[in-house]
Motif scaffolding. Sequence first.
Motif, PDB file in Angstrom:
ATOM      1  N   GLU A  27      -1.615  11.534  -7.444  1.00 34.96           N
ATOM      2  CA  GLU A  27      -1.999  10.391  -8.277  1.00 34.96           C
ATOM      3  C   GLU A  27      -0.840   9.985  -9.174  1.00 34.96           C
ATOM      4  O   GLU A  27      -0.534   8.799  -9.330  1.00 34.96           O
ATOM      5  CB  GLU A  27      -3.221  10.752  -9.118  1.00 34.96           C
ATOM      6  CG  GLU A  27      -3.699   9.654 -10.055  1.00 34.96           C
ATOM      7  CD  GLU A  27      -4.359   8.482  -9.351  1.00 34.96           C
ATOM      8  OE1 GLU A  27      -4.593   7.458 -10.013  1.00 34.96           O
ATOM      9  OE2 GLU A  27      -4.631   8.581  -8.137  1.00 34.96           O
ATOM     10  N   LEU A  28      -0.172  10.963  -9.766  1.00 34.76           N
ATOM     11  CA  LEU A  28       0.990  10.667 -10.605  1.00 34.76           C
ATOM     12  C   LEU A  28       2.121  10.086  -9.771  1.00 34.76           C
ATOM     13  O   LEU A  28       2.756   9.093 -10.179  1.00 34.76           O
ATOM     14  CB  LEU A  28       1.460  11.936 -11.310  1.00 34.76           C
ATOM     15  CG  LEU A  28       2.750  11.825 -12.138  1.00 34.76           C
ATOM     16  CD1 LEU A  28       2.626  10.763 -13.218  1.00 34.76           C
ATOM     17  CD2 LEU A  28       3.114  13.179 -12.744  1.00 34.76           C
ATOM     18  N   ILE A  29       2.391  10.668  -8.603  1.00 35.87           N
ATOM     19  CA  ILE A  29       3.459  10.160  -7.739  1.00 35.87           C
ATOM     20  C   ILE A  29       3.185   8.710  -7.355  1.00 35.87           C
ATOM     21  O   ILE A  29       4.096   7.862  -7.370  1.00 35.87           O
ATOM     22  CB  ILE A  29       3.599  11.028  -6.478  1.00 35.87           C
ATOM     23  CG1 ILE A  29       4.006  12.468  -6.844  1.00 35.87           C
ATOM     24  CG2 ILE A  29       4.605  10.409  -5.507  1.00 35.87           C
ATOM     25  CD1 ILE A  29       5.375  12.617  -7.439  1.00 35.87           C
ATOM     26  N   ASP A  30       1.941   8.395  -7.013  1.00 37.60           N
ATOM     27  CA  ASP A  30       1.597   7.020  -6.658  1.00 37.60           C
ATOM     28  C   ASP A  30       1.806   6.081  -7.841  1.00 37.60           C
ATOM     29  O   ASP A  30       2.265   4.942  -7.680  1.00 37.60           O
ATOM     30  CB  ASP A  30       0.150   6.948  -6.172  1.00 37.60           C
ATOM     31  CG  ASP A  30      -0.241   5.550  -5.730  1.00 37.60           C
ATOM     32  OD1 ASP A  30       0.313   5.066  -4.720  1.00 37.60           O
ATOM     33  OD2 ASP A  30      -1.088   4.920  -6.411  1.00 37.60           O
ATOM     34  N   GLY A  31       1.492   6.544  -9.036  1.00 43.73           N
ATOM     35  CA  GLY A  31       1.728   5.728 -10.222  1.00 43.73           C
ATOM     36  C   GLY A  31       3.195   5.438 -10.440  1.00 43.73           C
ATOM     37  O   GLY A  31       3.598   4.299 -10.713  1.00 43.73           O
ATOM     38  N   ASN A  80       3.331   1.498 -10.975  1.00 45.32           N
ATOM     39  CA  ASN A  80       4.210   1.069 -12.070  1.00 45.32           C
ATOM     40  C   ASN A  80       5.109  -0.099 -11.671  1.00 45.32           C
ATOM     41  O   ASN A  80       5.170  -1.110 -12.387  1.00 45.32           O
ATOM     42  CB  ASN A  80       5.057   2.236 -12.567  1.00 45.32           C
ATOM     43  CG  ASN A  80       4.276   3.232 -13.401  1.00 45.32           C
ATOM     44  OD1 ASN A  80       3.071   3.085 -13.584  1.00 45.32           O
ATOM     45  ND2 ASN A  80       4.946   4.260 -13.885  1.00 45.32           N
ATOM     46  N   PRO A  81       5.858  -0.002 -10.549  1.00 46.63           N
ATOM     47  CA  PRO A  81       6.717  -1.152 -10.209  1.00 46.63           C
ATOM     48  C   PRO A  81       5.932  -2.416  -9.901  1.00 46.63           C
ATOM     49  O   PRO A  81       6.410  -3.514 -10.195  1.00 46.63           O
ATOM     50  CB  PRO A  81       7.509  -0.655  -8.989  1.00 46.63           C
ATOM     51  CG  PRO A  81       6.790   0.537  -8.483  1.00 46.63           C
ATOM     52  CD  PRO A  81       6.115   1.153  -9.660  1.00 46.63           C
ATOM     53  N   LEU A  82       4.733  -2.301  -9.351  1.00 49.38           N
ATOM     54  CA  LEU A  82       3.929  -3.495  -9.111  1.00 49.38           C
ATOM     55  C   LEU A  82       3.464  -4.107 -10.424  1.00 49.38           C
ATOM     56  O   LEU A  82       3.464  -5.331 -10.592  1.00 49.38           O
ATOM     57  CB  LEU A  82       2.731  -3.162  -8.218  1.00 49.38           C
ATOM     58  CG  LEU A  82       3.057  -2.833  -6.763  1.00 49.38           C
ATOM     59  CD1 LEU A  82       1.792  -2.457  -6.007  1.00 49.38           C
ATOM     60  CD2 LEU A  82       3.775  -3.993  -6.069  1.00 49.38           C
ATOM     61  N   ARG A  83       3.064  -3.259 -11.364  1.00 50.09           N
ATOM     62  CA  ARG A  83       2.656  -3.775 -12.682  1.00 50.09           C
ATOM     63  C   ARG A  83       3.838  -4.444 -13.371  1.00 50.09           C
ATOM     64  O   ARG A  83       3.698  -5.511 -13.993  1.00 50.09           O
ATOM     65  CB  ARG A  83       2.110  -2.641 -13.543  1.00 50.09           C
ATOM     66  CG  ARG A  83       1.435  -3.135 -14.819  1.00 50.09           C
ATOM     67  CD  ARG A  83       1.056  -2.021 -15.786  1.00 50.09           C
ATOM     68  NE  ARG A  83       0.605  -0.826 -15.141  1.00 50.09           N
ATOM     69  CZ  ARG A  83       1.291   0.320 -15.112  1.00 50.09           C
ATOM     70  NH1 ARG A  83       2.492   0.383 -15.691  1.00 50.09           N
ATOM     71  NH2 ARG A  83       0.824   1.376 -14.512  1.00 50.09           N
ATOM     72  N   PHE A  84       5.028  -3.833 -13.261  1.00 47.15           N
ATOM     73  CA  PHE A  84       6.222  -4.444 -13.840  1.00 47.15           C
ATOM     74  C   PHE A  84       6.503  -5.801 -13.215  1.00 47.15           C
ATOM     75  O   PHE A  84       6.696  -6.799 -13.916  1.00 47.15           O
ATOM     76  CB  PHE A  84       7.418  -3.507 -13.643  1.00 47.15           C
ATOM     77  CG  PHE A  84       8.756  -4.170 -13.826  1.00 47.15           C
ATOM     78  CD1 PHE A  84       9.159  -4.609 -15.075  1.00 47.15           C
ATOM     79  CD2 PHE A  84       9.608  -4.379 -12.741  1.00 47.15           C
ATOM     80  CE1 PHE A  84      10.386  -5.251 -15.252  1.00 47.15           C
ATOM     81  CE2 PHE A  84      10.828  -5.006 -12.901  1.00 47.15           C
ATOM     82  CZ  PHE A  84      11.219  -5.439 -14.157  1.00 47.15           C
ATOM     83  N   ARG A  98       0.808  -1.212   0.000  1.00 46.72           N
ATOM     84  CA  ARG A  98       0.000   0.000   0.000  1.00 46.72           C
ATOM     85  C   ARG A  98       0.849   1.274   0.000  1.00 46.72           C
ATOM     86  O   ARG A  98       0.297   2.370   0.015  1.00 46.72           O
ATOM     87  CB  ARG A  98      -0.934  -0.006   1.208  1.00 46.72           C
ATOM     88  CG  ARG A  98      -1.935  -1.166   1.163  1.00 46.72           C
ATOM     89  CD  ARG A  98      -2.917  -1.112   2.320  1.00 46.72           C
ATOM     90  NE  ARG A  98      -2.286  -1.424   3.592  1.00 46.72           N
ATOM     91  CZ  ARG A  98      -2.154  -2.662   4.083  1.00 46.72           C
ATOM     92  NH1 ARG A  98      -2.598  -3.699   3.375  1.00 46.72           N
ATOM     93  NH2 ARG A  98      -1.573  -2.874   5.252  1.00 46.72           N
ATOM     94  N   GLY A  99       2.165   1.100   0.000  1.00 45.36           N
ATOM     95  CA  GLY A  99       3.058   2.257  -0.031  1.00 45.36           C
ATOM     96  C   GLY A  99       4.010   2.176  -1.200  1.00 45.36           C
ATOM     97  O   GLY A  99       3.935   1.259  -2.031  1.00 45.36           O
ATOM     98  N   PRO A 100       4.954   3.109  -1.286  1.00 47.57           N
ATOM     99  CA  PRO A 100       5.856   3.165  -2.432  1.00 47.57           C
ATOM    100  C   PRO A 100       6.842   2.001  -2.478  1.00 47.57           C
ATOM    101  O   PRO A 100       7.104   1.331  -1.481  1.00 47.57           O
ATOM    102  CB  PRO A 100       6.584   4.500  -2.257  1.00 47.57           C
ATOM    103  CG  PRO A 100       6.457   4.826  -0.809  1.00 47.57           C
ATOM    104  CD  PRO A 100       5.154   4.248  -0.365  1.00 47.57           C
ATOM    105  N   VAL A 101       7.380   1.808  -3.669  1.00 49.30           N
ATOM    106  CA  VAL A 101       8.330   0.730  -3.971  1.00 49.30           C
ATOM    107  C   VAL A 101       9.595   1.362  -4.528  1.00 49.30           C
ATOM    108  O   VAL A 101       9.534   2.250  -5.391  1.00 49.30           O
ATOM    109  CB  VAL A 101       7.735  -0.238  -5.012  1.00 49.30           C
ATOM    110  CG1 VAL A 101       8.741  -1.322  -5.391  1.00 49.30           C
ATOM    111  CG2 VAL A 101       6.427  -0.845  -4.518  1.00 49.30           C
ATOM    112  N   LEU A 102      10.751   0.920  -4.042  1.00 49.16           N
ATOM    113  CA  LEU A 102      12.022   1.287  -4.663  1.00 49.16           C
ATOM    114  C   LEU A 102      12.345   0.230  -5.708  1.00 49.16           C
ATOM    115  O   LEU A 102      12.500  -0.946  -5.386  1.00 49.16           O
ATOM    116  CB  LEU A 102      13.128   1.378  -3.611  1.00 49.16           C
ATOM    117  CG  LEU A 102      13.055   2.616  -2.701  1.00 49.16           C
ATOM    118  CD1 LEU A 102      14.049   2.496  -1.545  1.00 49.16           C
ATOM    119  CD2 LEU A 102      13.315   3.897  -3.493  1.00 49.16           C
TER     120      LEU A 102
END
Length: 326
Positions: free
Chosen positions: A306-310, A315-319, A33-37
């Motif tokens: 919204e863009l920052i979350d993407g 994006n990294p989760l979709r990848f 639910r949070g950001p990904v490096l």
Amino acid sequence: MTDLHAPHDPHVRHDRHDLLRTVSGPLPVCAVRGPVLAHEHLALDLTRGTDPAAVLAERHRPAVTAELAVLREEFGLALVIELTCRGMGRDVRALARIAEASGVAVVAGTGWYHEAFHPPGVATADTGRLAAALTDEIEHGCGTTGIRPGVVGEAGSHGDAPSEPETRTLAAAARAAAATGLSLATHAQLGRGGLAQLELLTAAGLPPHRISIGHQDLLDDPAVHRKVAAAGAYVAFDTVGKERYQSDAVRLRLLLALLEAGHADRVLLSCDVSRHGYLTGEGGGGYGHLFRFFLPRLRAAGADEELIDGLTRRNPLRFLTGRAPR
């Protein structure tokens, strides 16, 4: 935030797109639910006897763990894609300990870095044998650890076109990723050779939406970035904060150009901490430079949440999950 121990019922069937393969076991995507490096190193050794600072060893583990724990509390850091692969001093047991202690999920990688770091045996092995070795590791775990990689990478080359050994290791990485359902992240040294990598990997059978071309923020060529993104691959701006190689001002300009070209869903962001001098305790920007310094500049340039979350989560989760573009 991430629940490293999110419920996982082995009797419930999951689509492969629903689960991430972390060093702590399967993790539902919905638990992140949070950001990904998207490209980091938590344990590695690139010293080769000539560069003693290019290491994150056991003595650095407390500092690495503490940084991740702070980022989890301060910014909700949920996941690190750890791209230390064969020949880079990979230590998946250390990754599991760091994940447990920090509360941040970690995905481990496999594959081969660029030619200078190829371990013995690569020079005489054909592509099929190399692909079989990676597939076995992906399916059964790294050595005797039982810890299975969740991504292929960082699979490397070091020039405008891969060398002959790099051609074999990249093709093998693509075959293994295609056979096992994993995605693949590359090392394009100083950002060069990304289009050649993409051509080679797709020719070996890996769809472009399961490929991330690395270190593109080191290449001041927006046309190349647009070509990679238009082909359906991810463009990794993954050395954020490494001012010695490229200023963040140039990175921001290149990123804004890619966003303005309509490719916000093809961007991955990270810092690529790859030596102990980058840790905050030693005066570096650390794993949090992206959140503390770069993203505020991106927001000031007009990016909304919204863009920052993407950029930092979706994006990294979709990848990682290999989902095809809509």
